[in-house]
Design a protein around this motif. Structure first.
Motif, PDB file in Angstrom:
ATOM      1  N   GLU A 109       0.806  -1.223   0.000  1.00 50.02           N
ATOM      2  CA  GLU A 109       0.000   0.000   0.000  1.00 50.02           C
ATOM      3  C   GLU A 109       0.837   1.270   0.000  1.00 50.02           C
ATOM      4  O   GLU A 109       0.274   2.380   0.011  1.00 50.02           O
ATOM      5  N   LEU A 110       2.155   1.158   0.001  1.00 50.62           N
ATOM      6  CA  LEU A 110       2.992   2.357  -0.135  1.00 50.62           C
ATOM      7  C   LEU A 110       3.191   2.619  -1.626  1.00 50.62           C
ATOM      8  O   LEU A 110       4.252   2.358  -2.197  1.00 50.62           O
ATOM      9  N   ILE A 111       2.165   3.132  -2.249  1.00 48.82           N
ATOM     10  CA  ILE A 111       2.139   3.197  -3.715  1.00 48.82           C
ATOM     11  C   ILE A 111       3.022   4.307  -4.289  1.00 48.82           C
ATOM     12  O   ILE A 111       3.314   4.316  -5.481  1.00 48.82           O
ATOM     13  N   GLY A 133       3.409  -4.058  -5.569  1.00 48.90           N
ATOM     14  CA  GLY A 133       2.570  -2.860  -5.412  1.00 48.90           C
ATOM     15  C   GLY A 133       3.347  -1.567  -5.355  1.00 48.90           C
ATOM     16  O   GLY A 133       2.742  -0.481  -5.407  1.00 48.90           O
ATOM     17  N   ASN A 134       4.677  -1.644  -5.200  1.00 50.97           N
ATOM     18  CA  ASN A 134       5.486  -0.420  -5.151  1.00 50.97           C
ATOM     19  C   ASN A 134       5.949  -0.061  -6.570  1.00 50.97           C
ATOM     20  O   ASN A 134       7.141  -0.063  -6.881  1.00 50.97           O
ATOM     21  N   ASP A 135       4.968   0.276  -7.409  1.00 52.64           N
ATOM     22  CA  ASP A 135       5.263   0.461  -8.837  1.00 52.64           C
ATOM     23  C   ASP A 135       6.139   1.678  -9.117  1.00 52.64           C
ATOM     24  O   ASP A 135       6.760   1.750 -10.193  1.00 52.64           O
ATOM     25  N   ARG A 136       6.205   2.641  -8.226  1.00 56.89           N
ATOM     26  CA  ARG A 136       7.013   3.837  -8.467  1.00 56.89           C
ATOM     27  C   ARG A 136       8.420   3.721  -7.896  1.00 56.89           C
ATOM     28  O   ARG A 136       9.180   4.693  -7.920  1.00 56.89           O
ATOM     29  N   LEU A 137       8.743   2.562  -7.367  1.00 59.11           N
ATOM     30  CA  LEU A 137      10.064   2.361  -6.760  1.00 59.11           C
ATOM     31  C   LEU A 137      11.162   2.539  -7.801  1.00 59.11           C
ATOM     32  O   LEU A 137      11.108   1.974  -8.901  1.00 59.11           O
ATOM     33  N   ARG A 138      12.177   3.322  -7.430  1.00 56.77           N
ATOM     34  CA  ARG A 138      13.270   3.622  -8.360  1.00 56.77           C
ATOM     35  C   ARG A 138      14.632   3.123  -7.845  1.00 56.77           C
ATOM     36  O   ARG A 138      15.493   2.815  -8.658  1.00 56.77           O
ATOM     37  N   THR A 139      14.816   3.061  -6.548  1.00 57.65           N
ATOM     38  CA  THR A 139      16.105   2.657  -5.989  1.00 57.65           C
ATOM     39  C   THR A 139      15.900   1.649  -4.862  1.00 57.65           C
ATOM     40  O   THR A 139      15.098   1.889  -3.936  1.00 57.65           O
ATOM     41  N   VAL A 140      16.659   0.560  -4.931  1.00 58.48           N
ATOM     42  CA  VAL A 140      16.661  -0.457  -3.859  1.00 58.48           C
ATOM     43  C   VAL A 140      18.115  -0.691  -3.471  1.00 58.48           C
ATOM     44  O   VAL A 140      18.951  -1.039  -4.321  1.00 58.48           O
TER      45      VAL A 140
END
Length: 596
Positions: A109-111, A133-140
């Motif tokens: 839910e952290l979209i 669900g974290n579709d906007r994630l850019r860096t891991v």
């Protein structure tokens, strides 16, 4: 008018401002003392580093950046941040929080989450759906975690992920399809891991721009050859990479190692160790072979090449190439199955078969045994049990013999108590019957409790001591005959002479010398059938004879010296004893019978 209108307008604005409720102040961090809320880089930031927190705090929903660095979180459950209302997080710092486990839905839910920092933790594995669900994630950032492998589809589809940091981990293997859902990936950092080879297909990503690989123990053999050639041509990195293995390439730069010299020794594995075949039927077996350069396969039977053997005409060989992706660590075109079929199995084809793979890098082999079924024999199944069966039988016989012996001993002891011992004449006793009896009457009446002493001699004596008590005994002639005797003028023995088998009837007659003249017979001796002397309570006053009834003796004859009442000293008589050899049945002997 304009002045009045401006004044009215100002008063209206003041009234609205005073009447509106005061907006909540997020800067107080919802009174969480461990956190400090502030503006940083244009973001509402909550700094909660090193605050001793064990779970995410309930901060205002406006917080966009949360720093939990150096808190002992250990693990995070499902919806760990959404459960406390932090749905607007964009950046999340969880570095050095001691994390060992993460639920697959921890960040659910952290979209609008853009960056997650999980460095310096104890994460050995990652759930495959961790960032679902974290579709906007850019860096891991996963730097310095004890991760050992990346599985296929390790990450869910993340269309905007640009950077993935895996440096300082313990990665040994990266699956060929571990990153295929990260189509936007531009930077991958794999420095300081335990990687020995990588596959080209793993990094066939359209947006990849930077790949960092230094600090790994690269093995420069056939498995790395294709990736090495691609990496040097791709310009994805400028760092210098060094080979660690094999020994011939140790400490050499990738750029100076010839691809032709990056070989792999053959590997061979058999599909089975033992093939059980039937006579007259076909049998198929094979081996899996890998190696670069492509190894040559030879089949040996009992150590000899089958092509130099007569069984070659009875064989069929086939080969099947295997795709590289099906073999972990495989090299292009290097793996295949090689099968052999024995068209007609005979006794001459049963034995040891060897799959031998050889190339310039070395050789390897696998051994397969072809065996025929054993001949069926009736005793084949029972033979192993014979020793055990014999042991049981002999054990049972031993027990029975022991029981029988114990029963026999018990019966013998019982009979020994019930049956009186047999009394028969021995040679010594027969000699005693032939001896003379000398009676010593030199006793007083006080000594009459025990009988007078007898002294046996080898001759007949008449005893009489001068100056003694005046006792004189004459020899008495006694004849003992069996009941079956026909001679003589004696009457038949009385009924009490009948004794049980094996004794016979004994008839005794006594003849002494007395006043009536020689050969006078005493009626009390003859009328009773048989009498023997018994000494009275005194040696000299009691009668010399009493009717004691019959006596039982052994077969034989003897001469006794017996006392005679009123006999003259020096008189003598011969005693003849004859026993019947034939047993006679009759009444049982009276109690006074003496059994010798």
């Amino acid at each position: 008018m304009s002045m009045r209108w401006a004044w009215a307008r100002w008063c209206f604005i003041v009234m609205l401002t005073c009447a509106a409720p005061a907006a909540p102040d997020w800067l107080d961090c919802a009174h969480v003392a461990a956190c400090r809320c502030k503006w940083a880089s244009g973001k509402k930031t909550a700094a909660c580093a090193s605050a001793g927190l064990r779970r995410p705090p309930p901060l205002p929903a406006d917080v966009q950046v949360l720093d939990l660095h150096d808190n002992p979180l250990r693990s995070l459950p499902r919806r760990a941040f959404a459960a406390v209302g932090l749905l607007n997080l964009q950046r999340l710092n969880l570095r050095a929080t001691g994390l060992r486990a993460l639920h697959a839905d921890t960040f659910l839910e952290l979209i609008i989450l853009v960056e997650v920092d999980l460095a310096d933790n104890d994460l050995a594995t990652l759930p495959k759906e961790l960032f679902r669900g974290n579709d906007r994630l850019r860096t891991v950032i996963l730097t310095n975690n004890p991760l050992t492998a990346l599985a296929a589809d390790q990450f869910p589809p993340l269309p905007h992920l640009r950077m993935l940091f895996l440096d300082g981990c313990r990665l040994r293997t990266v699956d060929a399809h571990a990153l295929r859902n990260l189509k936007a990936l531009e930077t991958v950092d794999l420095r300081a891991n335990q990687l020995t080879f990588l596959r080209l297909v793993t990094f066939a990503l359209p947006a990849l721009k930077t790949l960092t690989l230094s600090g790994n123990p690269w093995r420069c053999d056939c498995r790395l050859r294709e990736f090495k050639d691609w990496f040097l041509e791709s310009k994805l990195g400028t760092e210098e990479l060094t080979c660690i293995e094999p020994p011939e390439h140790a400490e050499k730069n990738w750029r100076i190692v010839s691809s032709d010299r990056m070989m792999c020794a053959p590997e061979v594995r058999s599909n089975t160790l033992v093939v059980r075949a039937d006579l007259g039927s076909p049998a198929t077996f094979g081996c899996w072979v890998r190696g670069v350069p492509k190894p040559r396969i030879d089949w040996l039977f009992e150590g000899f090449d089958i092509h130099n053997n007569t069984i070659d005409s009875n064989l069929e060989e086939t080969e099947t190439e295997i795709e590289d992706d099906d073999i972990e660590g495989g090299a292009s075109g290097s793996a295949r199955w090689v099968n052999v079929t024995i068209v007609n199995v005979t006794a001459s084809t049963a034995g040891e078969w060897t799959c031998l793979a050889r190339s310039a890098a070395g050789e390897a082999r696998a051994i397969i045994s072809v065996v025929l079924p054993r001949s069926q024999q009736a005793t084949a199944r029972t033979a192993p049990g014979i020793p055990q069966l014999l042991g049981v039988v002999f054990g049972a016989l031993g027990i029975l013999a022991t029981l029988g012996f114990l029963a026999a001993v018990a019966c013998w002891r019982l009979r020994r108590h019930r049956v009186p011992p047999s009394r028969s004449f021995t040679d010594q006793e027969k000699r005693l019957l032939d001896a003379s009896v000398v009676v010593s009457c030199d006793r007083s009446i006080a000594e009459m409790a025990s009988p007078c002493d007898f002294e046996l001699t080898e001759r007949s004596l008449s005893l009489g001591e001068e100056g003694g008590r005046g006792c004189t005994f004459e020899p008495v002639h006694i004849t003992i005959e069996g009941s079956g005797a026909t001679g003589g003028g004696y009457p038949p023995p009385p009924a009490e002479f009948a004794v049980p088998v094996p004794y016979g009837n004994i008839f005794i007659s006594v003849q002494v010398s007395g006043p009536g003249g020689e050969g006078t017979k005493y009626p009390d001796l003859l009328g009773g059938g048989a009498t023997l002397p018994r000494r009275g309570r005194t040696c000299c006053t009691a009668p010399a004879y009493d009717n004691m009834g019959p006596r039982v003796t052994a077969t034989g004859s003897s001469t006794w010296s017996l006392p005679s009442e009123g006999a003259t000293v020096g008189a003598s008589a011969e005693v003849e004893i004859e026993a019947s050899a034939s047993p006679v049945t009759g009444l049982p002997p009276p109690p006074e019978f003496v059994s010798l």
